[in-house]
Scaffold this motif. Structure first.
Motif, short mmCIF file in Angstrom:
data_model
loop_
_atom_site.label_atom_id
_atom_site.label_comp_id
_atom_site.label_asym_id
_atom_site.label_seq_id
_atom_site.Cartn_x
_atom_site.Cartn_y
_atom_site.Cartn_z
N ARG A 88 58.39 32.86 43.66
CA ARG A 88 57.77 33.55 44.77
C ARG A 88 57.78 34.24 45.54
N ARG A 89 58.57 35.15 45.69
CA ARG A 89 59.06 36.20 46.44
C ARG A 89 60.01 36.88 45.62
N SER A 90 60.12 38.36 46.03
CA SER A 90 61.76 39.54 45.81
C SER A 90 62.28 38.68 46.62
N ALA A 91 63.63 38.93 45.77
CA ALA A 91 64.73 38.92 47.12
C ALA A 91 65.65 39.33 46.66
N VAL A 92 67.24 39.65 47.02
CA VAL A 92 68.09 40.23 46.71
C VAL A 92 69.60 39.45 47.89
N GLY A 93 70.22 39.17 47.12
CA GLY A 93 71.86 38.45 47.56
C GLY A 93 71.92 37.23 47.00
N GLY A 94 72.74 37.52 47.27
CA GLY A 94 74.49 35.84 47.07
C GLY A 94 74.69 36.74 44.97
N VAL A 95 75.89 36.58 44.76
CA VAL A 95 76.12 37.23 43.45
C VAL A 95 75.75 34.62 42.51
N HIS A 96 76.46 35.84 41.34
CA HIS A 96 76.76 35.19 39.69
C HIS A 96 77.60 35.66 39.02
N GLU A 146 79.68 38.09 38.47
CA GLU A 146 80.20 39.42 39.26
C GLU A 146 79.28 40.33 39.70
N ALA A 147 78.25 39.90 39.67
CA ALA A 147 76.49 40.81 39.73
C ALA A 147 75.58 40.20 40.96
N LEU A 148 75.16 41.13 41.70
CA LEU A 148 73.90 40.47 42.37
C LEU A 148 73.12 39.89 41.62
N ARG A 149 72.62 38.93 42.48
CA ARG A 149 71.60 38.55 42.11
C ARG A 149 69.85 38.78 43.05
N VAL A 150 69.35 39.15 41.60
CA VAL A 150 68.11 39.27 42.36
C VAL A 150 67.00 38.18 42.34
N SER A 151 65.58 38.51 42.45
CA SER A 151 64.49 37.84 42.50
C SER A 151 63.60 38.58 42.33
N VAL A 152 62.35 38.61 41.73
CA VAL A 152 61.78 39.10 40.97
C VAL A 152 60.13 38.26 40.86
N SER A 153 59.50 38.64 42.22
CA SER A 153 57.88 37.93 41.80
C SER A 153 56.96 38.32 40.45
N GLU A 154 57.52 39.62 40.00
CA GLU A 154 56.53 40.20 38.74
C GLU A 154 56.80 38.91 37.36
N ASP A 190 55.66 44.35 29.99
CA ASP A 190 55.63 45.57 30.30
C ASP A 190 56.20 46.22 31.58
N GLY A 191 57.68 45.77 31.64
CA GLY A 191 58.60 46.86 32.25
C GLY A 191 58.20 46.34 33.93
N GLY A 192 57.45 45.23 34.24
CA GLY A 192 56.92 44.77 35.66
C GLY A 192 58.12 43.86 36.13
N ALA A 193 58.76 43.00 35.53
CA ALA A 193 60.13 43.09 36.16
C ALA A 193 61.35 44.09 36.64
N ASN A 194 61.13 44.85 35.63
CA ASN A 194 61.47 45.83 36.29
C ASN A 194 61.26 46.68 36.80
N ARG A 195 60.61 47.21 37.43
CA ARG A 195 59.73 47.68 38.42
C ARG A 195 59.90 47.06 39.41
N GLY A 196 60.10 46.02 39.95
CA GLY A 196 60.37 44.58 40.66
C GLY A 196 61.03 44.78 40.94
N CYS A 197 62.48 45.09 40.61
CA CYS A 197 64.13 44.69 40.26
C CYS A 197 64.07 46.05 41.28
N VAL A 198 63.90 47.10 40.60
CA VAL A 198 63.93 48.50 41.23
C VAL A 198 63.52 48.40 42.75
N ARG A 199 61.66 48.08 43.34
CA ARG A 199 62.06 47.81 44.36
C ARG A 199 62.54 47.09 45.55
N ALA A 200 62.67 45.87 45.15
CA ALA A 200 63.75 44.96 45.75
C ALA A 200 64.52 45.63 46.11
N LEU A 201 65.41 46.30 44.91
CA LEU A 201 66.64 46.72 45.64
C LEU A 201 66.79 47.73 46.26
#
Length: 94
Positions: A14-22, A24-32, A36-47
């Protein structure tokens, strides 16, 4: 600074968010959706927003189609480390 900090568990969230771990990795949720690379672009924006750097300072490295990604973030290492520690502690969810 280069480290494996990205574990996008939730694409099309529902919304992009960064926080918590899974593991040894940082957890990132993206709304995209992962189309076509939408989730990758969303990850970059959120981070970039969470780490308080420009999007140009965040680069996905290797295997950008895989769920677990390695990210390069350019900036002050001490400031980035402090922000990462804060984000990793938020919503901890091993």
């Amino acid at each position: 600074m280069c480290c494996r900090i990205l574990d996008p568990r939730d694409t099309a969230a529902r919304r992009s968010a960064v926080g918590g771990v899974h593991g040894e990795a940082l957890r990132v949720s993206v709304s995209e959706p992962p189309v076509d690379g939408g989730a990758n672009r969303g990850c970059v924006r959120a981070l970039a927003k969470a780490l308080e750097v420009s999007r140009a300072d965040v680069t996905l490295e290797l295997a950008s189609r895989a769920r677990r990604k390695r990210v390069r973030v350019d900036g002050d290492p001490l400031a980035l480390s402090a922000r990462l520690r804060g984000l990793a502690g938020a919503g901890r969810s091993d």
